[in-house]
Scaffold this active site. Sequence first.
Site, PDB file in Angstrom:
ATOM      1  N   GLY A 249       0.820  -1.236  -0.056  1.00 57.59           N
ATOM      2  CA  GLY A 249       0.019  -0.214  -0.099  1.00 57.59           C
ATOM      3  C   GLY A 249       1.290   1.236   0.034  1.00 57.59           C
ATOM      4  N   GLY A 250       0.240   2.371  -0.123  1.00 54.77           N
ATOM      5  CA  GLY A 250       1.213   3.542  -0.053  1.00 54.77           C
ATOM      6  C   GLY A 250       1.834   3.855   1.369  1.00 54.77           C
ATOM      7  N   LYS A 270       3.618  -6.373   9.270  1.00 57.59           N
ATOM      8  CA  LYS A 270       3.299  -5.418   8.706  1.00 57.59           C
ATOM      9  C   LYS A 270       4.061  -4.315   8.956  1.00 57.59           C
ATOM     10  CE  LYS A 270      -1.194  -2.604   7.873  1.00 57.59           C
ATOM     11  NZ  LYS A 270      -2.654  -2.458   8.109  1.00 57.59           N
ATOM     12  N   ASP A 365     -13.233   0.148   7.509  1.00 65.28           N
ATOM     13  CA  ASP A 365     -12.650  -0.030   6.341  1.00 65.28           C
ATOM     14  C   ASP A 365     -13.258  -1.507   5.923  1.00 65.28           C
ATOM     15  OD1 ASP A 365     -11.377   0.185   4.120  1.00 65.28           O
ATOM     16  OD2 ASP A 365      -9.358  -0.437   5.020  1.00 65.28           O
TER      17      ASP A 365
END
Length: 543
Positions: A249-250, A270, A365
Site C-alpha cells: 500500500g502507500g 506489517k 474499512d
Amino acid sequence: MVQPARPSISSSPLKKPSSPSSLYQSDPILPWLRSIHKQFSDSERNMNDDAPHLKSLLEDCIKRFVDEERYKDDIRFLRIFILYGDTIQDFERIFRMLAVKSICQAHSLVYEAYAIFLISKGRLVEAHDVYQLGVSRNAQPLDRLKKTHTLFLNHISEIVSYAGSSDPMIDKAACSGVQHSHVNPWSSSTINDLLRKMDSDIKKYNGYYRSSNGYSGKVSLTSLQNSSRNKIIELGGCKYQIKGCSGLGGFAQVYKAYVDSNPDDVVALKIQKPAFPWEFYMYRQLDKRISDVERSSFGFAHSAHIYSDWSILVCEYLSLGTLQDAINSYLVMHKVMEEVLCIYYTIEMLRMLEALHGVGIIHGDFKPDNLLVRYARDDLTEDGFSGRTGSWHDQGLCLVDWGRGIDLSLFPAGTEFQGDCRTSGFRCVQMQEKQSWTYQVDTYGLCVIVHMMLHGSYMSIEKKSTPDGGYYYQPKAAFKRYWNVDLWKPLFSKLLNIQSNVSDVPLLQSLRSSFEDYMCRNPQLINKLKHLLVKQKASLCSA
C-alpha cells in the site's frame, strides 16, 4: 478550483520514429516524451478536443515503461504519471501505482502533486498526511517539500482563525481535531491526541515494544520493497525470515515470514512508515472486549515494535484467500456467487458487526479485501450450523486491517464523525452527502459486499422520495426474480437508511436471524452449502 500544475516535458515535438537512432536505443522513452509533448500542445490549442488521444498516449507510455528498472527514479517518467493523473483526475490511483511499483518514491514531486490534488478537493487532513509521509521518507528536495508543507499549514491556520473570529458558532477546538460533537476519527491530530492520552496504558500491553530511536536492523526495511525473500528481520529476540510479500500500500507493506526459520510457525509482518501504533491498540481492545466465542473472527496481533521512523506489527497469518478472491473466482467464469453462499457470508458479516458494534468498536474499512476466509479442519455437519458449533465455529471469515478502527469509548457520548474513508465504492451515504456518521461506515460496506456477491459489481444507490416528503436510499440494480427477495430487500432498505448515532445492534440481530431461520427451515440448503464450501476451498487453496 486549484489543479495540480501540469508538468512540462521539454523536447521538440517530434513523432515517434519508425527506426530508432542510437539515442533512442539508449533512452527509449525519449520519443514517447516528444510525442506526448506534441499531443499535449495540440490538446491545449484545440481546447481539449485531443484529450482522449493524449490520455491514450499517456496510458501506453506508462504500460510500456512501468517495469523498466532504468526509469524507476527518472523524474521525466514521474511527470508522465502526474500528467496522466491530471488527465483522468484520479491521483489516488496514480499515487498507489507509484508506491506499488516503487517509482520515484524519493522525489518530493510525488507528494507535492498528490497533496495539491487533495487540497483542490477540500481534503485538507489527507493532504497534511501526504506531506508528512514525504517528509518522513526524506523526499528530495526536502527543503522545498518542508517549505510547501509549512505554507499549507499557515494557510490552514489562517482559515481556522478567520472562521473563529467571523462566526462565533464555529468551534475552533473542533477545527483543531479535539473531540467534541463532530470529529474526524482518522485525522493524524485526533489519533495522535488519543495515543498521547493513553500512552501509559499502551505501554502495559503485552507485546508492545517501543524505542525512541530509529530502526537500526541489519536489513534495510526500505530495501524489502525491491527484494525481500529470505531476508532476516530481528525483533525482540526472534528472527523473522521473509518468504514473500502479501500486500502493498502507500503507507504499509505486509510480508509472510517464518519465525526462527520454522515453516510451521508463520506470521504476517506489517511494516509501516511513519510508525503507526494505533492498529496494535485496536487489536488489544478486541482481545479485551470480544468474547472468546467470536474472537477468532477478528484476527490477532502478537506484538508491535514501534520505532521513531518505522513500526512493525507481528500478526496472525492466514493463507486461504479473501472474500474478494472468492467473488473473483466466479467473475472470471462470467458467473456470480451461488445465492446460498451469499446468504452464508451475509450471516457471518452481520454477526461480526453485531459483535463489534455491541462493544463500541467500528472497523472503518469493511471491504472484501479485509475479510480473510477461514475453513474448518473437520467435515461440516448439518446439526452444527444453527448454533455455529463444532466445525462450523472454525468456518467463516476473519476481519483484519484495523488501521482505521474506531474505539467509541474514547469519545464523549453522542459523538458523530466526519471524514471520508477515501475508498472508492465504499463511501457511505453520509460521506457522499457530507453528513455526520457512526456505524454506517461499516453497514454500508456490508451492503456493498453483498451487492458484489449477488450482482458481481459494486453498488450504486439512488435517493427516492416518499409521499410524506421524506426520502430513502436503495440500490439501483434490481433483484433477480428467482432470488429470495424477502430476505435481500429488507437488508438493503434497513441498513442503507440507518439514522446516525442510533445503535444498530438490534437491527443486525434481527436481520441475521431472518437469514439463519431461512437456512434452518431448508436443511437441503445447508447440505448444498457444505459442498460449495468444500469446492471453494479446493479451488482457492490449491496453490
